[in-house]
Every structure is written in structure tokens, then in C-alpha cells.
Design an enzyme around this catalytic site. Structure first.
Site, mmCIF file in Angstrom:
data_model
loop_
_atom_site.group_PDB
_atom_site.id
_atom_site.type_symbol
_atom_site.label_atom_id
_atom_site.label_comp_id
_atom_site.label_asym_id
_atom_site.label_seq_id
_atom_site.Cartn_x
_atom_site.Cartn_y
_atom_site.Cartn_z
ATOM 1 C CE1 TYR A 109 23.698 51.654 3.972
ATOM 2 C CE2 TYR A 109 23.981 52.866 1.920
ATOM 3 C CZ TYR A 109 24.330 52.647 3.239
ATOM 4 O OH TYR A 109 25.295 53.431 3.834
ATOM 5 C CB ALA A 140 14.550 52.645 0.067
ATOM 6 C CB SER A 180 31.494 49.883 18.608
ATOM 7 O OG SER A 180 30.695 49.564 17.484
ATOM 8 C CE LYS A 203 22.640 54.774 5.739
ATOM 9 N NZ LYS A 203 22.925 55.181 7.126
HETATM 10 P P1 NAP Z 1 30.952 50.200 10.352
HETATM 11 O O1 NAP Z 1 32.391 50.392 10.631
HETATM 12 O O2 NAP Z 1 30.460 48.875 9.894
HETATM 13 O O3 NAP Z 1 30.151 50.656 11.652
HETATM 14 C C1 NAP Z 1 28.777 50.474 11.761
HETATM 15 C C2 NAP Z 1 28.365 50.837 13.166
HETATM 16 O O4 NAP Z 1 26.949 50.657 13.266
HETATM 17 C C3 NAP Z 1 29.016 49.916 14.197
HETATM 18 O O5 NAP Z 1 29.463 50.696 15.278
HETATM 19 C C4 NAP Z 1 27.866 48.996 14.625
HETATM 20 O O6 NAP Z 1 27.962 48.648 15.994
HETATM 21 C C5 NAP Z 1 26.676 49.907 14.441
HETATM 22 N N1 NAP Z 1 25.450 49.137 14.328
HETATM 23 C C6 NAP Z 1 25.030 48.331 13.317
HETATM 24 N N2 NAP Z 1 23.848 47.774 13.625
HETATM 25 C C7 NAP Z 1 23.512 48.237 14.861
HETATM 26 C C8 NAP Z 1 22.410 48.037 15.720
HETATM 27 N N3 NAP Z 1 21.381 47.249 15.368
HETATM 28 N N4 NAP Z 1 22.389 48.676 16.894
HETATM 29 C C9 NAP Z 1 23.416 49.497 17.282
HETATM 30 N N5 NAP Z 1 24.500 49.721 16.505
HETATM 31 C C10 NAP Z 1 24.538 49.103 15.306
HETATM 32 O O7 NAP Z 1 30.450 51.204 9.228
HETATM 33 P P2 NAP Z 1 30.646 52.777 9.004
HETATM 34 O O8 NAP Z 1 31.123 52.911 7.617
HETATM 35 O O9 NAP Z 1 31.375 53.420 10.106
HETATM 36 O O10 NAP Z 1 29.108 53.221 9.014
HETATM 37 C C11 NAP Z 1 28.584 54.249 9.840
HETATM 38 C C12 NAP Z 1 27.426 54.905 9.121
HETATM 39 O O11 NAP Z 1 27.907 55.528 7.934
HETATM 40 C C13 NAP Z 1 26.333 53.938 8.667
HETATM 41 O O12 NAP Z 1 25.065 54.508 8.895
HETATM 42 C C14 NAP Z 1 26.580 53.803 7.182
HETATM 43 O O13 NAP Z 1 25.422 53.453 6.470
HETATM 44 C C15 NAP Z 1 27.075 55.188 6.844
HETATM 45 N N6 NAP Z 1 27.829 55.265 5.600
HETATM 46 C C16 NAP Z 1 29.011 54.589 5.451
HETATM 47 C C17 NAP Z 1 29.676 54.689 4.238
HETATM 48 C C18 NAP Z 1 30.964 53.960 3.972
HETATM 49 O O14 NAP Z 1 31.420 53.954 2.805
HETATM 50 N N7 NAP Z 1 31.602 53.365 4.951
HETATM 51 C C19 NAP Z 1 29.147 55.476 3.208
HETATM 52 C C20 NAP Z 1 27.955 56.146 3.414
HETATM 53 C C21 NAP Z 1 27.309 56.048 4.622
HETATM 54 P P3 NAP Z 1 28.194 47.131 16.493
HETATM 55 O O15 NAP Z 1 29.298 46.570 15.629
HETATM 56 O O16 NAP Z 1 28.562 47.326 17.929
HETATM 57 O O17 NAP Z 1 26.896 46.414 16.307
#
Ligand code: NAP
Length: 244
Positions: A151, A153, A10, A155
Site C-alpha cells: 500500500y 509503495a 460511491s 501511494k
Molecule cells: P472506502 O470508503 O473503502 O472507499 C473506497 C472507494 O474506492 C470505494 O468507493 C470503492 O468503490 C472504490 N474502489 C475500490 N476498488 C475499486 C476498483 N477496482 N474500481 C473502482 N473503484 C474502486 O475508503 P476511503 O477511505 O474513502 O478511501 C478513498 C481513498 O483514500 C483511497 O485511495 C484510500 O487509499 C485513501 N486513503 C484513505 C485513508 C483512510 O484512513 N480512510 C487514509 C489515506 C488515504 P466500490 O465499493 O464501488 O468498489
């Protein structure tokens, strides 16, 4: 046409990946849980461009909802060819303040979800003798992040799952890889102050933060048909923050 399911499609990294897959002619299933409006408008944007896109709601931390989501996709188009396990949550808290609930919510959302989705996707992939699974880990899963023990752990668990599953599915035409993003500007990092972000930039060899598109391009690369000889790997998308 390949069927691509992106969990947490999303917004942020997932939405950027959905746009890239759709633009190259794949049919994308945009999973969301809470951000219905954002998922719907992304889907509409892609459909207006002539792309094949659908939204599908499921809480990835719930095994039964994952089962239902895959049943619906199978009824629509047979099954998932490319699975991107991207959905995730973050929480910053001292380790000694973490509650059982914090821990369980983190592990269910960021690690168990990957298990549920891979398990649901694999029978079709094995039958097709083709599949691409890309799991979104984090550099904190590689090196550990202070005040993000649960987090980190979860990942790190995603990286372990990726390696082991890649070995098990090696002969099935299915690759399983990870991306491990560094600091990416999305809603997940919105709570960081400008000072925090500047300090993180300073620590990063490229002197920059990443964009969702930076990570999405790595995901699309690993998902390519031609990436068949890459499996069990963790690709850092971190501006050199972690070099291993
Ligand atoms: P984000 O913009 O907050 O997006 C998170 C996404 O996860 C949203 O689409 C949310 O959907 C979905 N989500 C959360 N809980 C959910 C659930 N229970 N069921 C289904 N969907 C769920 O964050 P992002 O940065 O794009 O993160 C994406 C991935 O990248 C994550 O796994 C995060 O840990 C990883 N990551 C991010 C960073 C960073 O710096 N941003 C760094 C390393 C890794 P809804 O809002 O529709 O619930």
C-alpha cells in the site's frame, strides 16, 4: 459547468467529494465498482437537490474499462475537466506473507489506475488548455506504514507520478496535485479496534481522526479554477501526524 469524475465516488472520501463538487454547481460522474446501491442512492440524493450527477461503473484496475468509461463520458459531455483519482483498496499483512497476487492487485488498483485515468483524461484537457487532476495518496506513501508495504509503495508511486506529470503539463493549463490523508473514518478503517483508533488519536497532534469531509474540502480547494498556481504538491490532511 465543469465535468468532474471521481473514481471510487460511491462512499467514504469520494462520496464526500462528490457532494461538495455537486453542491458548488459542477456536474459529477460518480464512478463505482462494487458498491452499486451506494452509488445509485448518492446520485439520487444529489439529483433530488437539483444537482447534475451520474453514476458510471468501471473497475479502475482494468485499463480497458477505464478506456470505455472515458469514451462514455466524452460522448455525454465532451470530456473530464476535473479528475479525482480516489478509488483505492487497503490491506494489512506482514511483508513476508504478501503474495504476488496481493502485490499486483494493490499496484493495479492504487497506482496503475491513476496512470490509466490520467492518460485517458489528458487529451481533452490539453485541447481545452485547462484541467485539474487530484490524486488521493496517503501519509503512509510519505513515511511508510508497517504491515502495509505494498500500500505504501503504491501511494508513494502516486506522489512520484503527480510530481512528474505536473512538470510535464505545466504549460498546458493543467495542474496535478495530491492529497495525503491521515487516518480518516471510512469503511477502509472500519477494521481498526477502538483501542487502535485511540492510539492513533494519541499520536495525532490535533488529538482527532479525520472525516471524509476534511479530505473532500482539500480536494475541492486544489480543483478550484483559482488554484492554478499550485501544482506538483502533496497536501497532507492528517491532523499534523506528518509534518514535512
Ligand atoms: P472506502 O470508503 O473503502 O472507499 C473506497 C472507494 O474506492 C470505494 O468507493 C470503492 O468503490 C472504490 N474502489 C475500490 N476498488 C475499486 C476498483 N477496482 N474500481 C473502482 N473503484 C474502486 O475508503 P476511503 O477511505 O474513502 O478511501 C478513498 C481513498 O483514500 C483511497 O485511495 C484510500 O487509499 C485513501 N486513503 C484513505 C485513508 C483512510 O484512513 N480512510 C487514509 C489515506 C488515504 P466500490 O465499493 O464501488 O468498489
Amino acid at each position: 459547468m465543469r465535468n468532474v469524475l471521481i473514481t471510487g465516488g460511491s462512499k467514504g472520501i469520494g462520496a464526500a467529494a462528490a457532494r461538495l463538487f455537486a453542491c458548488q454547481g459542477d456536474r459529477v460522474f460518480i464512478n463505482y465498482c462494487h458498491s452499486e446501491q451506494q452509488a445509485f442512492s448518492l446520485c439520487e440524493e444529489l439529483q433530488k437537490q437539483g444537482c447534475q450527477a451520474e453514476t458510471i461503473r468501471a473497475d479502475v484496475s482494468d485499463s480497458a474499462e477505464i478506456h470505455n468509461m472515458f469514451t462514455v463520458i466524452e460522448q455525454t459531455c465532451g470530456g473530464v475537466d476535473v479528475l479525482v483519482n480516489n478509488a483505492g483498496i487497503a490491506q494489512t499483512k506482514l511483508f513476508t506473507d504478501l503474495t504476488d497476487d496481493d502485490w499486483e492487485r494493490m499496484i493495479r488498483t492504487n497506482l496503475s489506475s491513476v496512470f490509466y485515468c490520467c492518460r485517458a483524461a489528458l487529451p481533452y484537457m490539453i485541447r481545452q488548455k485547462f484541467g485539474r487532476i487530484i490524486n488521493v495518496s496517503s501519509m503512509w506513501g510519505q513515511i511508510g506504514g508497517s504491515c502495509e508495504v505494498h500500500y505504501s509503495a503504491a501511494k508513494a508511486g502516486v506522489i512520484g507520478l503527480t510530481k512528474a506529470l505536473a512538470m510535464e503539463e505545466g504549460l498546458s493549463g493543467i495542474t496535478v496535485n495530491c492529497v495525503a490523508p491521515g487516518v480518516i473514518r471510512t469503511d477502509m478503517t472500519k477494521h481498526l479496534t477502538e483501542d487502535d483508533l485511540l492510539a492513533l488519536c494519541d499520536e495525532t497532534p490535533t488529538g482527532t481522526l479525520g472525516t471524509p469531509e476534511d479530505v473532500a474540502r482539500a480536494i475541492v480547494f486544489l480543483a478550484a479554477d483559482r488554484s492554478a498556481f499550485i501544482t506538483g504538491q502533496t497536501l497532507g490532511v492528517n491532523g499534523g501526524f506528518v509534518v514535512s
